[in-house]
Design a protein around this motif. Structure first.
Motif, mmCIF file in Angstrom:
data_model
loop_
_atom_site.group_PDB
_atom_site.id
_atom_site.type_symbol
_atom_site.label_atom_id
_atom_site.label_comp_id
_atom_site.label_asym_id
_atom_site.label_seq_id
_atom_site.Cartn_x
_atom_site.Cartn_y
_atom_site.Cartn_z
ATOM 1 N N UNK A 35 24.647 40.655 68.857
ATOM 2 C CA UNK A 35 23.540 40.281 67.759
ATOM 3 C C UNK A 35 22.198 39.902 68.441
ATOM 4 N N UNK A 36 22.252 39.942 69.638
ATOM 5 C CA UNK A 36 20.924 39.414 70.350
ATOM 6 C C UNK A 36 19.750 40.097 70.022
ATOM 7 N N UNK A 37 18.661 39.288 69.721
ATOM 8 C CA UNK A 37 17.435 40.031 69.720
ATOM 9 C C UNK A 37 16.414 39.804 70.704
ATOM 10 N N UNK A 38 16.379 39.085 71.405
ATOM 11 C CA UNK A 38 15.506 38.443 72.449
ATOM 12 C C UNK A 38 16.569 37.758 73.738
ATOM 13 N N UNK A 39 16.224 38.329 74.933
ATOM 14 C CA UNK A 39 16.865 37.534 76.027
ATOM 15 C C UNK A 39 15.544 37.191 77.065
ATOM 16 N N UNK A 40 15.373 35.803 77.227
ATOM 17 C CA UNK A 40 14.427 35.533 78.058
ATOM 18 C C UNK A 40 14.660 35.256 79.554
ATOM 19 N N UNK A 41 13.548 35.694 80.243
ATOM 20 C CA UNK A 41 13.500 35.602 82.159
ATOM 21 C C UNK A 41 14.459 36.601 82.528
ATOM 22 N N UNK A 42 15.336 36.092 83.461
ATOM 23 C CA UNK A 42 15.920 37.117 84.587
ATOM 24 C C UNK A 42 17.517 37.326 83.963
ATOM 25 N N UNK A 43 17.714 36.736 82.695
ATOM 26 C CA UNK A 43 19.247 36.898 82.072
ATOM 27 C C UNK A 43 19.679 38.284 81.942
ATOM 28 N N UNK A 44 18.571 39.175 81.709
ATOM 29 C CA UNK A 44 18.897 40.372 81.076
ATOM 30 C C UNK A 44 19.549 41.231 82.414
ATOM 31 N N UNK A 45 19.298 41.085 83.536
ATOM 32 C CA UNK A 45 20.085 41.671 84.897
ATOM 33 C C UNK A 45 21.506 41.119 84.727
ATOM 34 N N UNK A 46 21.713 39.833 84.164
ATOM 35 C CA UNK A 46 23.320 39.597 84.343
ATOM 36 C C UNK A 46 24.145 40.203 83.022
ATOM 37 N N UNK A 47 23.370 40.451 81.762
ATOM 38 C CA UNK A 47 24.112 40.650 80.678
ATOM 39 C C UNK A 47 23.672 42.104 80.149
ATOM 40 N N UNK A 48 22.765 42.881 80.563
ATOM 41 C CA UNK A 48 22.254 44.144 79.874
ATOM 42 C C UNK A 48 22.742 44.941 81.004
ATOM 43 N N UNK A 49 22.809 46.399 80.405
ATOM 44 C CA UNK A 49 22.990 47.480 81.163
ATOM 45 C C UNK A 49 21.891 48.460 80.515
ATOM 46 N N UNK A 50 21.221 48.920 81.775
ATOM 47 C CA UNK A 50 20.006 49.616 81.502
ATOM 48 C C UNK A 50 18.817 49.354 80.469
#
Length: 192
Positions: A35-50
């Motif tokens: 349900x995440x809308x926004x992810x701040x800073x470098x966390x997207x590398x650890x949690x998101x694919x592409x």
């Protein structure tokens, strides 16, 4: 355990280190980022694919000295907060951009009622009246100019200290153009 209980209540905002977040994703039952809308800073590398990264084109970037502020205020408090900002920055020259001609007139009257020296420009005025208002602002007789977004595209006043977007621009290019040459402060309001 306390963090697991807190996450179970589905908070609006979660602040944590990447390692702690990954631990909860792995070990906390029912916790996910679906349900995440926004992810701040470098966390997207650890949690998101592409992940998709969105940024403004370089030609719309602002100068390095510009301090941009965004305020999310309740609609009922917007005028009060707006007057407060202009009173706090009373030594500055300010331009306020609104969406409609009626808003320019009403907002300038509200500001004058609160002893803020404001003048407005709108498309409903004659060219002579618009020039008169603009000259009063440029000469320092008034330190706040209230105008519509459309009027902002045609104005070139390098001595302005602060720009306030009273409403979020419907056209992002208009908003970016207004902030492009400003050197000091820019505010944008949004209401819930």
């Amino acid at each position: 355990m306390q963090q697991q209980i807190a996450l179970g209540k589905q908070p609006h905002i979660i602040v944590g280190t990447p390692g702690r977040l990954m631990d909860h994703l792995t070990n906390t039952k029912g916790f996910s980022l679906s349900m995440l809308k926004y992810l701040v800073k470098k966390l997207q590398r650890a949690c998101l694919r592409n992940p998709v990264k969105i940024e403004a084109a370089q030609k719309y970037s602002t100068v390095d000295t510009l301090k941009q502020h965004y305020r999310f205020v309740a609609a009922k408090n917007k005028d009060c907060f707006h007057v407060y900002i202009l009173i706090q920055m009373s030594g500055c020259t300010s331009m306020v951009f609104t969406r409609t001609c009626d808003q320019t007139r009403l907002l300038s009257l509200l500001l004058r009622d609160r002893n803020v020296k404001a003048v407005f420009i709108s498309g409903q005025m004659t060219q002579a009246n618009r020039l008169e208002s603009l000259n009063k602002f440029k000469s320092g007789q008034y330190n706040v100019l209230v105008c519509t977004d459309v009027a902002g595209r045609g104005l070139d006043i390098p001595s302005v200290d602060m720009v306030i977007k009273y409403d979020i621009p419907t056209n992002p290019k208009i908003g970016l153009y207004i902030f492009h040459t400003l050197k000091k402060h820019a505010f944008c309001y949004s209401t819930k």
